[in-house]
Design an enzyme around this catalytic site. Structure first.
Site, PDB file in Angstrom:
ATOM      1  N   ASP A   1       0.673  -1.072   0.096  1.00  0.00           N
ATOM      2  CA  ASP A   1       0.024   0.112   0.046  1.00  0.00           C
ATOM      3  C   ASP A   1       0.945   1.113  -0.149  1.00  0.00           C
ATOM      4  O   ASP A   1       0.300   2.360   0.778  1.00  0.00           O
ATOM      5  CB  ASP A   1      -0.907   0.242   1.205  1.00  0.00           C
ATOM      6  CG  ASP A   1      -2.020   0.849   1.251  1.00  0.00           C
ATOM      7  OD1 ASP A   1      -2.306   1.149  -0.155  1.00  0.00           O
ATOM      8  OD2 ASP A   1      -2.615   1.344   2.151  1.00  0.00           O
TER       9      ASP A   1
ATOM     10  N   CYS B   1     -20.112 -13.904  -5.630  1.00  0.00           N
ATOM     11  CA  CYS B   1     -21.184 -12.995  -5.022  1.00  0.00           C
ATOM     12  C   CYS B   1     -22.289 -13.473  -5.266  1.00  0.00           C
ATOM     13  O   CYS B   1     -23.420 -13.212  -4.656  1.00  0.00           O
ATOM     14  CB  CYS B   1     -20.788 -11.507  -5.126  1.00  0.00           C
ATOM     15  SG  CYS B   1     -19.294 -10.938  -4.518  1.00  0.00           S
TER      16      CYS B   1
ATOM     17  N   CYS C   1     -24.726  -0.512   3.755  1.00  0.00           N
ATOM     18  CA  CYS C   1     -23.696   0.657   3.904  1.00  0.00           C
ATOM     19  C   CYS C   1     -24.577   1.822   4.332  1.00  0.00           C
ATOM     20  O   CYS C   1     -25.447   2.303   3.938  1.00  0.00           O
ATOM     21  CB  CYS C   1     -23.310   1.067   2.500  1.00  0.00           C
ATOM     22  SG  CYS C   1     -22.096   2.523   2.473  1.00  0.00           S
TER      23      CYS C   1
ATOM     24  N   CYS D   1     -17.864   7.568   1.433  1.00  0.00           N
ATOM     25  CA  CYS D   1     -17.661   6.173   2.342  1.00  0.00           C
ATOM     26  C   CYS D   1     -17.072   6.852   3.724  1.00  0.00           C
ATOM     27  O   CYS D   1     -16.045   7.812   3.581  1.00  0.00           O
ATOM     28  CB  CYS D   1     -16.391   5.616   1.548  1.00  0.00           C
ATOM     29  SG  CYS D   1     -15.876   4.284   2.269  1.00  0.00           S
TER      30      CYS D   1
ATOM     31  N   CYS E   1     -14.584   1.777   8.742  1.00  0.00           N
ATOM     32  CA  CYS E   1     -16.096   1.345   8.743  1.00  0.00           C
ATOM     33  C   CYS E   1     -15.931  -0.199   8.235  1.00  0.00           C
ATOM     34  O   CYS E   1     -15.105  -0.431   7.181  1.00  0.00           O
ATOM     35  CB  CYS E   1     -17.208   1.916   7.866  1.00  0.00           C
ATOM     36  SG  CYS E   1     -18.809   1.404   7.637  1.00  0.00           S
TER      37      CYS E   1
ATOM     38  N   CYS F   1     -19.824  -3.577   5.666  1.00  0.00           N
ATOM     39  CA  CYS F   1     -19.944  -4.315   4.246  1.00  0.00           C
ATOM     40  C   CYS F   1     -19.181  -5.836   4.476  1.00  0.00           C
ATOM     41  O   CYS F   1     -19.626  -6.765   3.595  1.00  0.00           O
ATOM     42  CB  CYS F   1     -19.280  -3.584   3.090  1.00  0.00           C
ATOM     43  SG  CYS F   1     -17.789  -3.128   3.111  1.00  0.00           S
TER      44      CYS F   1
ATOM     45  N   CYS G   1     -21.151  -9.803   5.184  1.00  0.00           N
ATOM     46  CA  CYS G   1     -20.764 -10.581   3.879  1.00  0.00           C
ATOM     47  C   CYS G   1     -20.968 -12.262   4.433  1.00  0.00           C
ATOM     48  O   CYS G   1     -20.362 -12.531   5.252  1.00  0.00           O
ATOM     49  CB  CYS G   1     -19.301 -10.432   3.367  1.00  0.00           C
ATOM     50  SG  CYS G   1     -19.011 -11.602   2.075  1.00  0.00           S
TER      51      CYS G   1
END
Length: 360
Positions: free
Chosen positions: A147, A201, A211, A227, A254, A257, A261
């Protein structure tokens, strides 16, 4: 006179090298490892469209590097393959995460940020992995990324077989869920490529539906400007007023999501001690954290990803969360303690919070 060609050591079998890389990666604690090529044309087109729509907010660096993010050989000339690895950080604590979100007095911090900053830990492990690969095959061109540069890491990880990109834009491993960090080694060695992961998915839209700020505007399309992770970590100014109430008690990132899942529900996870919660951040109240002055903030967030937000944004985020908290003497006392602080950003959010409680 001996023939030099006859005495030269044979080149190692690429398939054997790839197998050794996976074995070494597993030995070093990486739960997943794969090898990808560098062709990312479809992902580049997706990125260009996302940037053209301005969905990156104020993260100008997303657009600054042009095609380099999707073209590994432009970032590191000579690159022909990418070794992609995944390191788990999420423990089986989903129930406690939901309990924190349901308790408006407590602070919710994204699971990845509760413990040690992953960047240095993963970078050190990847550098060691690269060194051990060199011991097997000799010197080779490479560079390690965590990253830290324009790298399309999720697309590369998908192509390396680590998982598919879910509708929430996170990577999902069929066996391990989505609670893991990614890291890469760009190499100039033509290793055999792993088959890419297929998507699973289906028709599920739980991540989109849950969300809080409706930031997932379509499958695989995130509007960063809405977001909560962007607003509480990357965004430097005032949080748009219509988005403050939906933020709830989320003060740094956050996870909603990922929490909903289905692939995370039964995923097998590995506990990395360095990522366990520090400073009781998984149980702390908003008022307790709001009381930290800058020195205490810097001391308690040493070695933590939270430090990059800075004390000012920390207070801004907490003020919003306190505005969404139950109206209690503790909440009101905390907000009044920071009123007229002299920092216009903090003051604006404190005044908004006090107005929510009928104090202005």
């Amino acid at each position: 006179m001996p023939d030099p060609a006859a005495s030269a050591a044979p080149s190692p079998d690429p398939r054997h090298v790839a197998a050794r890389i996976r074995a070494i990666a597993a030995d070093m604690g990486f739960q997943r490892c794969g090898i990808a090529g560098i062709e990312l044309a479809e992902d580049e087109a997706h990125l260009r469209d996302w940037l053209a729509q301005g969905l990156y907010g104020t993260m100008d660096w997303m657009a600054r590097h042009g095609t380099m993010r999707a073209r590994p050989a432009e970032l590191l000339p000579g690159t022909v393959r990418v070794i992609s690895v995944g390191l788990d950080y999420g423990r089986n604590d989903d129930d406690s995460a939901w309990e924190t979100l349901a308790d408006g007095r407590r602070a919710y911090i994204a699971r990845y940020a509760l413990g040690r900053d992953y960047h240095k830990l993963m970078r050190n492990r990847l550098q060691t992995l690269a060194r051990r690969i060199g011991e097997e095959i000799g010197p080779f061109g490479h560079r390690v990324f965590v990253d830290s540069a324009p790298v399309l890491e999720r697309a590369l990880a998908r192509n390396a077989g680590l998982g598919w990109i879910g509708k929430h834009t996170c990577l999902i491993d069929k066996r391990g869920g989505s609670w893991f960090f990614l890291g890469e080694i760009y190499v100039d060695v033509p290793l055999p490529i792993d088959p890419p992961a297929s998507a699973h998915c289906g028709t599920c839209t739980r991540c989109i539906d849950v969300c809080p700020t409706q930031a997932i505007v379509a499958p695989h399309r995130l509007d960063a400007r809405r977001c909560i992770s962007y607003l509480t970590i990357e965004h430097d100014g005032a949080i748009p007023e219509p988005l403050r109430a939906p933020i709830g008690n989320r003060i740094f990132g956050c996870d909603d999501c990922q929490l909903v899942c289905p692939w995370n529900k039964f995923a097998k996870r590995h506990d990395e001690p360095d990522f366990r919660a520090r400073n009781n951040l998984d149980t702390a109240t908003l008022a307790e954290l709001f009381a930290w002055d800058e020195d205490e903030f810097l001391q308690r967030t040493e070695g933590s990803p939270i430090r990059r937000s800075g004390h000012r944004r920390w207070l801004r985020n907490l003020a919003v969360a306190l505005g969404n908290a139950p109206t209690t003497p503790e909440t009101l006392a905390a907000l009044h303690s920071r009123r007229d602080s002299g920092d216009t950003l903090v003051d604006e959010h404190v005044d908004w919070a006090l107005a929510r409680h009928g104090e202005i």
